[in-house]
Design an enzyme around this catalytic site. Structure first.
Site, PDB file in Angstrom:
ATOM      1  N   LYS A  83       0.852  -1.194   0.000  1.00  0.00           N
ATOM      2  CA  LYS A  83       0.000   0.000   0.000  1.00  0.00           C
ATOM      3  C   LYS A  83       0.886   1.242   0.000  1.00  0.00           C
ATOM      4  O   LYS A  83       1.778   1.387   0.843  1.00  0.00           O
ATOM      5  CB  LYS A  83      -0.835  -0.016   1.289  1.00  0.00           C
TER       6      LYS A  83
HETATM    7  O1  G3P Z   1      -9.473   1.392   4.506  1.00  0.00           O
HETATM    8  C1  G3P Z   1      -9.179   2.653   5.015  1.00  0.00           C
HETATM    9  C2  G3P Z   1      -9.814   2.792   6.327  1.00  0.00           C
HETATM   10  O2  G3P Z   1      -9.103   2.096   7.282  1.00  0.00           O
HETATM   11  C3  G3P Z   1     -10.039   4.168   6.756  1.00  0.00           C
HETATM   12  O3  G3P Z   1     -11.203   4.136   7.453  1.00  0.00           O
HETATM   13  O4  G3P Z   1     -12.850   4.887   9.059  1.00  0.00           O
HETATM   14  O5  G3P Z   1     -10.419   5.469   9.357  1.00  0.00           O
HETATM   15  O6  G3P Z   1     -11.772   6.548   7.579  1.00  0.00           O
HETATM   16  P1  G3P Z   1     -11.576   5.333   8.423  1.00  0.00           P
END
Ligand code: G3P
Length: 217
Positions: A83
């Site tokens: 990534k």
């Molecule tokens: O896949 C990306 C994710 O981990 C981000 O999620 O909820 O932290 O915006 P969030």
């Protein structure tokens, strides 16, 4: 739509994996921090459990650093997807690492133009962040639709990996649009099974069943 689980918690991955719900896993530095585990150790454990792609994120900010870290992370297992962030350096790293035949997931995508560049740089996956756009009063799902249209217009093979998914409704909308993959925390995947009418209906059936005084086993 493939389901990836967005976590580095091995027990949660295992529970969903045993149900056949896991096509891959995504992690990021915040999720590794939350797990309290060593990145290489926990990623290896995940790769041993899950056959599909397991994303492990680089933390360097320059292309050479990302490439070196990506190659190191790729040694963990054959199913590692490296990534990298959607920066100019991240695109350079994506081009180099994908040219070596490695899976690359370009993350932190917030625009269709960014997604177009990632596809040109050979990304295996593009990760548009739905929830974080919604947080800014920008429709995250519209971005998924825009990327779908652009990729289909030109036959790009980069897979749309809908990320930053916060609700079961996000999962449904991503599936309706035709995202190739959605990555979600385990609780969101479990929430897809819930419906108030299911609970209500089950409650009524059980009350009536109790009145019959019967047993099945
Ligand atoms: O896949 C990306 C994710 O981990 C981000 O999620 O909820 O932290 O915006 P969030």
């Amino acid at each position: 739509m493939k389901f990836f689980v967005d976590t580095a918690e091995i027990d949660a991955i295992r529970e969903l994996h045993d149900l056949g719900m896991v096509d891959g896993v995504t992690t990021n530095p915040s999720l590794i921090m939350k797990s309290g585990r060593d990145i290489k150790e926990v990623t290896k454990e995940i790769c041993d459990l899950v056959d599909g792609p397991v994303s492990a994120e680089t933390v360097a900010t320059d292309a050479a650093g990302m490439i070196a870290e990506g190659r190191e992370l790729a040694k963990i297992a054959d199913n590692i997807a490296i990534k990298v962030p959607l920066t100019w350096d991240g695109l350079k790293a994506c081009k180099e690492l994908s040219g070596e035949g490695r899976m690359v997931n370009v993350t932190l995508c917030f625009s269709a133009n960014q997604a177009l560049l990632a596809a040109k740089a050979g990304a295996t996956f593009i990760s548009p962040f739905i929830g974080r756009l919604d947080d800014q009063n920008i429709d995250g799902m519209e971005l998924i639709q825009d990327i779908r249209t652009i990729y289909d217009n030109y036959g790009f093979e980069t897979q749309i990996l809908a990320a930053s998914i916060r609700s079961a409704n996000h999962m449904k909308e991503a599936a309706l649009i035709g995202a190739d993959v959605a990555t979600a925390p385990p609780n969101v995947i479990k929430a897809m099974a819930s419906h108030v009418l299911t609970d209500k209906g089950l409650d009524a059936f059980l009350k009536d069943w109790a009145k019959t005084g019967q047993k099945i086993v």
